[in-house]
Design a protein around this motif. Sequence first.
Motif, PDB file in Angstrom:
ATOM      1  N   GLY A 140     -29.691  10.100 -15.464  1.00  0.00           N
ATOM      2  CA  GLY A 140     -29.516   9.780 -16.878  1.00  0.00           C
ATOM      3  C   GLY A 140     -28.085   9.575 -17.327  1.00  0.00           C
ATOM      4  N   CYS A 141     -27.157   9.469 -16.388  1.00  0.00           N
ATOM      5  CA  CYS A 141     -25.754   9.293 -16.785  1.00  0.00           C
ATOM      6  C   CYS A 141     -24.981   8.550 -15.705  1.00  0.00           C
ATOM      7  CB  CYS A 141     -25.094  10.643 -17.061  1.00  0.00           C
ATOM      8  SG  CYS A 141     -24.774  11.637 -15.583  1.00  0.00           S
ATOM      9  N   TYR A 142     -23.761   8.144 -16.054  1.00  0.00           N
ATOM     10  CA  TYR A 142     -22.855   7.503 -15.104  1.00  0.00           C
ATOM     11  C   TYR A 142     -21.884   8.568 -14.594  1.00  0.00           C
ATOM     12  CZ  TYR A 142     -24.562   2.954 -16.636  1.00  0.00           C
ATOM     13  OH  TYR A 142     -25.365   1.871 -16.917  1.00  0.00           O
ATOM     14  N   GLY A 143     -22.240   9.191 -13.486  1.00  0.00           N
ATOM     15  CA  GLY A 143     -21.457  10.312 -12.984  1.00  0.00           C
ATOM     16  C   GLY A 143     -20.072   9.937 -12.495  1.00  0.00           C
ATOM     17  N   LEU A 144     -19.896   8.702 -11.989  1.00  0.00           N
ATOM     18  CA  LEU A 144     -18.583   8.298 -11.471  1.00  0.00           C
ATOM     19  C   LEU A 144     -17.596   7.968 -12.579  1.00  0.00           C
ATOM     20  CD1 LEU A 144     -19.255   6.071  -8.315  1.00  0.00           C
ATOM     21  CD2 LEU A 144     -18.409   8.405  -8.405  1.00  0.00           C
ATOM     22  N   THR A 145     -18.084   7.726 -13.784  1.00  0.00           N
ATOM     23  CA  THR A 145     -17.184   7.349 -14.887  1.00  0.00           C
ATOM     24  C   THR A 145     -17.294   8.324 -16.051  1.00  0.00           C
ATOM     25  OG1 THR A 145     -18.861   5.763 -15.631  1.00  0.00           O
ATOM     26  CG2 THR A 145     -17.061   4.911 -14.275  1.00  0.00           C
ATOM     27  N   LYS A 146     -17.455   9.601 -15.715  1.00  0.00           N
ATOM     28  CA  LYS A 146     -17.330  10.717 -16.664  1.00  0.00           C
ATOM     29  C   LYS A 146     -18.530  10.945 -17.573  1.00  0.00           C
ATOM     30  CE  LYS A 146     -13.345  11.065 -14.761  1.00  0.00           C
ATOM     31  NZ  LYS A 146     -13.279  11.841 -13.501  1.00  0.00           N
ATOM     32  N   GLY A 147     -19.722  10.534 -17.138  1.00  0.00           N
ATOM     33  CA  GLY A 147     -20.934  11.024 -17.767  1.00  0.00           C
ATOM     34  C   GLY A 147     -21.473  10.304 -18.974  1.00  0.00           C
ATOM     35  N   GLN A 148     -21.130   9.020 -19.180  1.00  0.00           N
ATOM     36  CA  GLN A 148     -21.734   8.294 -20.289  1.00  0.00           C
ATOM     37  C   GLN A 148     -23.249   8.186 -20.075  1.00  0.00           C
ATOM     38  OE1 GLN A 148     -19.359   7.187 -18.200  1.00  0.00           O
ATOM     39  NE2 GLN A 148     -17.845   5.903 -19.227  1.00  0.00           N
ATOM     40  N   ASP A 149     -24.005   8.103 -21.174  1.00  0.00           N
ATOM     41  CA  ASP A 149     -25.455   7.949 -21.067  1.00  0.00           C
ATOM     42  C   ASP A 149     -25.803   6.651 -20.351  1.00  0.00           C
ATOM     43  OD1 ASP A 149     -26.029  10.301 -22.419  1.00  0.00           O
ATOM     44  OD2 ASP A 149     -26.049   9.319 -24.387  1.00  0.00           O
ATOM     45  N   SER A 215     -32.818  13.696 -10.784  1.00  0.00           N
ATOM     46  CA  SER A 215     -31.806  14.359  -9.955  1.00  0.00           C
ATOM     47  C   SER A 215     -30.636  14.776 -10.846  1.00  0.00           C
ATOM     48  CB  SER A 215     -31.330  13.398  -8.854  1.00  0.00           C
ATOM     49  OG  SER A 215     -30.325  13.975  -8.067  1.00  0.00           O
ATOM     50  N   PRO A 216     -30.649  16.003 -11.376  1.00  0.00           N
ATOM     51  CA  PRO A 216     -29.643  16.424 -12.360  1.00  0.00           C
ATOM     52  C   PRO A 216     -28.198  16.296 -11.866  1.00  0.00           C
ATOM     53  CG  PRO A 216     -31.452  17.991 -12.293  1.00  0.00           C
ATOM     54  CD  PRO A 216     -31.664  17.050 -11.143  1.00  0.00           C
ATOM     55  N   CYS A 217     -27.350  15.797 -12.762  1.00  0.00           N
ATOM     56  CA  CYS A 217     -25.911  15.745 -12.508  1.00  0.00           C
ATOM     57  C   CYS A 217     -25.308  17.075 -12.950  1.00  0.00           C
ATOM     58  CB  CYS A 217     -25.285  14.577 -13.269  1.00  0.00           C
ATOM     59  SG  CYS A 217     -23.482  14.494 -13.122  1.00  0.00           S
ATOM     60  N   VAL A 218     -24.897  17.893 -12.009  1.00  0.00           N
ATOM     61  CA  VAL A 218     -24.434  19.245 -12.339  1.00  0.00           C
ATOM     62  C   VAL A 218     -23.110  19.242 -13.100  1.00  0.00           C
ATOM     63  CG1 VAL A 218     -25.649  20.386 -10.458  1.00  0.00           C
ATOM     64  CG2 VAL A 218     -23.374  19.436 -10.050  1.00  0.00           C
ATOM     65  N   THR A 219     -22.364  18.159 -13.017  1.00  0.00           N
ATOM     66  CA  THR A 219     -21.061  18.100 -13.681  1.00  0.00           C
ATOM     67  C   THR A 219     -21.152  17.557 -15.103  1.00  0.00           C
ATOM     68  OG1 THR A 219     -19.939  17.797 -11.553  1.00  0.00           O
ATOM     69  CG2 THR A 219     -18.714  17.156 -13.535  1.00  0.00           C
ATOM     70  N   PHE A 220     -21.930  16.482 -15.304  1.00  0.00           N
ATOM     71  CA  PHE A 220     -21.917  15.806 -16.602  1.00  0.00           C
ATOM     72  C   PHE A 220     -23.246  15.824 -17.364  1.00  0.00           C
ATOM     73  CE2 PHE A 220     -18.484  13.564 -14.264  1.00  0.00           C
ATOM     74  CZ  PHE A 220     -17.439  13.919 -15.103  1.00  0.00           C
ATOM     75  N   ASN A 221     -24.344  16.274 -16.752  1.00  0.00           N
ATOM     76  CA  ASN A 221     -25.617  16.169 -17.466  1.00  0.00           C
ATOM     77  C   ASN A 221     -26.551  17.333 -17.130  1.00  0.00           C
ATOM     78  OD1 ASN A 221     -27.102  14.845 -19.410  1.00  0.00           O
ATOM     79  ND2 ASN A 221     -28.089  13.422 -17.992  1.00  0.00           N
ATOM     80  N   ASN A 222     -25.986  18.532 -17.065  1.00  0.00           N
ATOM     81  CA  ASN A 222     -26.797  19.718 -16.780  1.00  0.00           C
ATOM     82  C   ASN A 222     -26.645  20.751 -17.895  1.00  0.00           C
ATOM     83  OD1 ASN A 222     -28.614  21.113 -15.070  1.00  0.00           O
ATOM     84  ND2 ASN A 222     -26.948  22.365 -14.266  1.00  0.00           N
ATOM     85  N   ASN A 223     -26.300  20.242 -19.090  1.00  0.00           N
ATOM     86  CA  ASN A 223     -26.004  21.107 -20.230  1.00  0.00           C
ATOM     87  C   ASN A 223     -27.238  21.296 -21.112  1.00  0.00           C
ATOM     88  OD1 ASN A 223     -24.974  18.167 -20.504  1.00  0.00           O
ATOM     89  ND2 ASN A 223     -25.653  18.731 -22.582  1.00  0.00           N
ATOM     90  N   PRO A 224     -27.247  22.328 -21.977  1.00  0.00           N
ATOM     91  CA  PRO A 224     -28.347  22.495 -22.940  1.00  0.00           C
ATOM     92  C   PRO A 224     -28.464  21.261 -23.826  1.00  0.00           C
ATOM     93  CG  PRO A 224     -27.015  24.483 -22.842  1.00  0.00           C
ATOM     94  CD  PRO A 224     -26.274  23.441 -22.050  1.00  0.00           C
ATOM     95  N   GLY A 225     -29.686  20.772 -23.998  1.00  0.00           N
ATOM     96  CA  GLY A 225     -29.906  19.570 -24.797  1.00  0.00           C
ATOM     97  C   GLY A 225     -30.145  18.341 -23.959  1.00  0.00           C
ATOM     98  N   SER A 226     -29.765  18.396 -22.674  1.00  0.00           N
ATOM     99  CA  SER A 226     -30.011  17.268 -21.778  1.00  0.00           C
ATOM    100  C   SER A 226     -31.444  17.333 -21.262  1.00  0.00           C
ATOM    101  CB  SER A 226     -29.040  17.302 -20.602  1.00  0.00           C
ATOM    102  OG  SER A 226     -29.446  16.393 -19.592  1.00  0.00           O
ATOM    103  N   THR A 227     -32.125  16.195 -21.281  1.00  0.00           N
ATOM    104  CA  THR A 227     -33.491  16.151 -20.757  1.00  0.00           C
ATOM    105  C   THR A 227     -33.528  15.829 -19.265  1.00  0.00           C
ATOM    106  OG1 THR A 227     -33.692  13.821 -21.393  1.00  0.00           O
ATOM    107  CG2 THR A 227     -34.448  15.464 -22.980  1.00  0.00           C
TER     108      THR A 227
END
Length: 350
Positions: A140-149, A215-227
């Motif tokens: 659900g995010c762009y992990g290589l470019t800092k986690g944009q949706d 496949s959760p991104c532990v760095t940019f998309n594993n926070n509360p509120g992320s689906t």
Amino acid sequence: MSYLKPLFSHPKLPKNKLGYTLKEYEGSLSTLCAGCGHDSISAAIVRACFELSIEPHLVAKISGIGCSSKTPTYFLGNSHGFNSVHGRMPSVATGANMANRDLVYFGVSGDGDSASIGMGQFVHVIRRNLNMVYVVMNNGCYGLTKGQDSATADQGSKNKSGSINPFQAIDLASMAIELGASFVAQSFSGDKQQLIPLLKAAIKHPGFAFLNVISPCVTFNNNPGSTKSYDYVREHIDATSAKDLVPGKNEIKIKYEAGMSTQVEMHDGSEIQLNKLALDWDPEDRNSAVNALQKARAKDEILTGLLYANTDWNDLHRTLKTTKTPLNQLKENELCPGIKVLNQVNASFR
């Protein structure tokens, strides 16, 4: 730092039918973030190929750009591999497959790679029913470019920066079914008991096999509120079925109701055994699969398992009636049939 794994291995490691240990199916050490779901998917691919006793040199791994597209380095190090341009993995896979149908093709992609820049290629590789396994590692995010949706981020999901996504998500599994994919499954990177049998079934499937793996991104998309976080997915999973692959067996086929079992037979005789848990859902009925996905989505659930399988659809080679011999093995007399045939071809255009 070395990215190569040590050569030493225990002499009594379990071996498959080929005499290989799991080590022969591994790759280099991963450079992804510790805890990344993508590494779990790589490990599941390793295990699936090991258990199916696939020759590593008969596998081709093709990817695009992104965290997911780095993963072919981390599994099946003795296989063929090609890291292509962002979103263009399907066309490279198509060309390779047309040249040599004898290989097992793994296309590895991400939600950005497939649902945005590669959407056009994703659509057409499905409609052609290319015989390959297409895995989307969906965080659900762009992990290589800092986690944009990304385009698969759910509406209302909160990213690490605190922004709420205002747009509807692209549902790749539903889209694959609508476009005519002959095998569609969905899973979670943290559920290897489900993911490994699904991968084995996809490898055996004679056509385009699509797996959308959360496949959760532990760095940019594993926070509360992320689906797409670990906690959210574990709390909202609804499994369609439990599966086993039964290679090369002739099983008795039965009609079944909810709570019973059935087998979906593949062309090569292998079968997926399904324990049907959901009412009004039939993995061989396209409309039923779409409805099940939509009902789950309306309840904020993530439907996992085998969603749809069609074993009667011709793959691209059968549709085009291509030669069964890989192109690099054709002889000169086969490639150049002679002046008589050439004259006949020319005469047909006059």
